[in-house]
Scaffold this motif. Sequence first.
Motif, short mmCIF file in Angstrom:
data_model
loop_
_atom_site.label_atom_id
_atom_site.label_comp_id
_atom_site.label_asym_id
_atom_site.label_seq_id
_atom_site.Cartn_x
_atom_site.Cartn_y
_atom_site.Cartn_z
N GLU A 51 0.83 -1.20 0.00
CA GLU A 51 0.00 0.00 0.00
C GLU A 51 0.87 1.26 0.00
O GLU A 51 1.90 1.32 0.67
N LEU A 52 0.45 2.24 -0.78
CA LEU A 52 1.19 3.49 -0.81
C LEU A 52 0.97 4.28 0.47
O LEU A 52 -0.14 4.34 1.00
N LYS A 53 2.03 4.91 0.95
CA LYS A 53 1.98 5.73 2.15
C LYS A 53 2.10 7.20 1.77
O LYS A 53 2.76 7.55 0.78
N ALA A 54 1.49 8.06 2.58
CA ALA A 54 1.63 9.51 2.38
C ALA A 54 3.07 9.91 2.65
O ALA A 54 3.84 9.20 3.30
N LEU A 55 3.43 11.08 2.17
CA LEU A 55 4.78 11.58 2.40
C LEU A 55 4.78 13.09 2.46
O LEU A 55 3.82 13.75 2.04
N GLY A 56 5.86 13.65 2.95
CA GLY A 56 6.13 15.08 2.84
C GLY A 56 7.27 15.25 1.85
O GLY A 56 8.28 14.54 1.93
N ALA A 57 7.11 16.13 0.89
CA ALA A 57 8.12 16.28 -0.16
C ALA A 57 8.33 17.74 -0.50
O ALA A 57 7.38 18.52 -0.59
N ASP A 58 9.59 18.10 -0.68
CA ASP A 58 9.96 19.43 -1.17
C ASP A 58 10.28 19.30 -2.65
O ASP A 58 11.25 18.65 -3.03
N MET A 59 9.46 19.93 -3.49
CA MET A 59 9.60 19.79 -4.94
C MET A 59 10.36 20.95 -5.58
O MET A 59 10.28 21.17 -6.79
N THR A 60 11.12 21.68 -4.77
CA THR A 60 11.88 22.82 -5.30
C THR A 60 12.76 22.42 -6.48
O THR A 60 12.91 23.16 -7.44
N ASP A 61 13.33 21.21 -6.41
CA ASP A 61 14.23 20.76 -7.47
C ASP A 61 13.52 20.12 -8.65
O ASP A 61 14.15 19.83 -9.67
N MET A 62 12.22 19.85 -8.52
CA MET A 62 11.48 19.25 -9.64
C MET A 62 10.03 19.69 -9.62
O MET A 62 9.12 18.86 -9.52
N PRO A 63 9.77 21.00 -9.75
CA PRO A 63 8.39 21.49 -9.65
C PRO A 63 7.46 20.95 -10.73
O PRO A 63 6.26 20.81 -10.50
#
Length: 385
Positions: free
Chosen positions: A243-255
Amino acid sequence: GDLLVTGVDGCWQPRDAEVVLDLGNAGTATRFLAAAALLSPVPVPVTLDGNARMRERPIGELGQALERLGATIEYRGTPGFPPMRITPPRDLAMTGRVLELGTTQSSQFISALLLVAPWLPSGMTIKLSGEVTSPSYVSMTLGLLARLGASVRASDDLRVLRVGAGGREGVGKFDYAVEPDASGATYFWGAGAIREDLAVRVEGLGVHSLQGDASFPSLLERMGATVTRAAEPAWTRVSRAEELKALGADMTDMPDAAMTLAAVACFASGRSVIKGLRTLRVKETDRIAAMITELSKIGVEIGTMPGDDGAIYVEPPKGGVDCSESCPAVEFDTYDDHRMAMSLALVSLRRPNVVVKDPACVAKTYPTFWKDFARLHGAATEEHS
């Protein structure tokens, strides 16, 4: 296939007294050609225009930088927005050697300047203060220039960038194998994570890619996907066994991959928080607002984070998104935005009765997307590449 380009030794040779280009909603072309206009022979000005949305996309920061390099900038409509008329300086030898820039609305303003620097007699040094916008794209530009023979130096934090020509003007002829578009690959990697019966391998993108979006599978891995990479020949494979889990992600490098991640997060357990999205407000559409509007149509709770207009949360409803055969039809608007269309298409891999409106908008960057995407529908325990 191969594309042969015959260069002009860093000096355009226009046939008319003035060049006028209508670039539609092509932001990259508009920004890169604006800087390249520095290399147009005096007194030949270049006017860049586009469609209604392009006239809403700011370019004033790049215009100010070009003025500091000796160009004359005129806005034929709203100041700071296309259409803009660029008259190059009379003597490139007099162009400033050092540019100091604050936080920019787009990293492409920086890349555009770096790409013309090898053809300036003194090269160019750019000093950045504040937040460096989409630093992975700046790094990719520098890496490409270095591979082509330009003299490139940069501080570790990318706040001081220097591009010269290694003692000669411009770069020499070269042969270069262009990588597949990693942004376009994210939709298929996302598909491998969303569906348990799919394994998707993208060839040509592996551990040594210059592109920031090539790191997107690492986020899927954090969510529970299985990721395999190879260097020679290069490929990256994504599949899912849990099952996929939620995450926190900073997409500054790949907006540009943020919409893909938001679509995947709709099928993860828990609330995902995606930040680093400041630049999405001025893309082909306001992608943050568009994502909130469209993904809420399938019952997902989505909105901006309090105190951070460049971050969103995504949380599926209790019990998950309704993926039953009897779920109500949903029509996704795409806002004439290729990346909105391709990311929203991912929902259809899990949820039936999905309509993506104006599908032809993907032609801007991926004309064969729907043909390739169709291979994923109806697949079962099969690897696609």
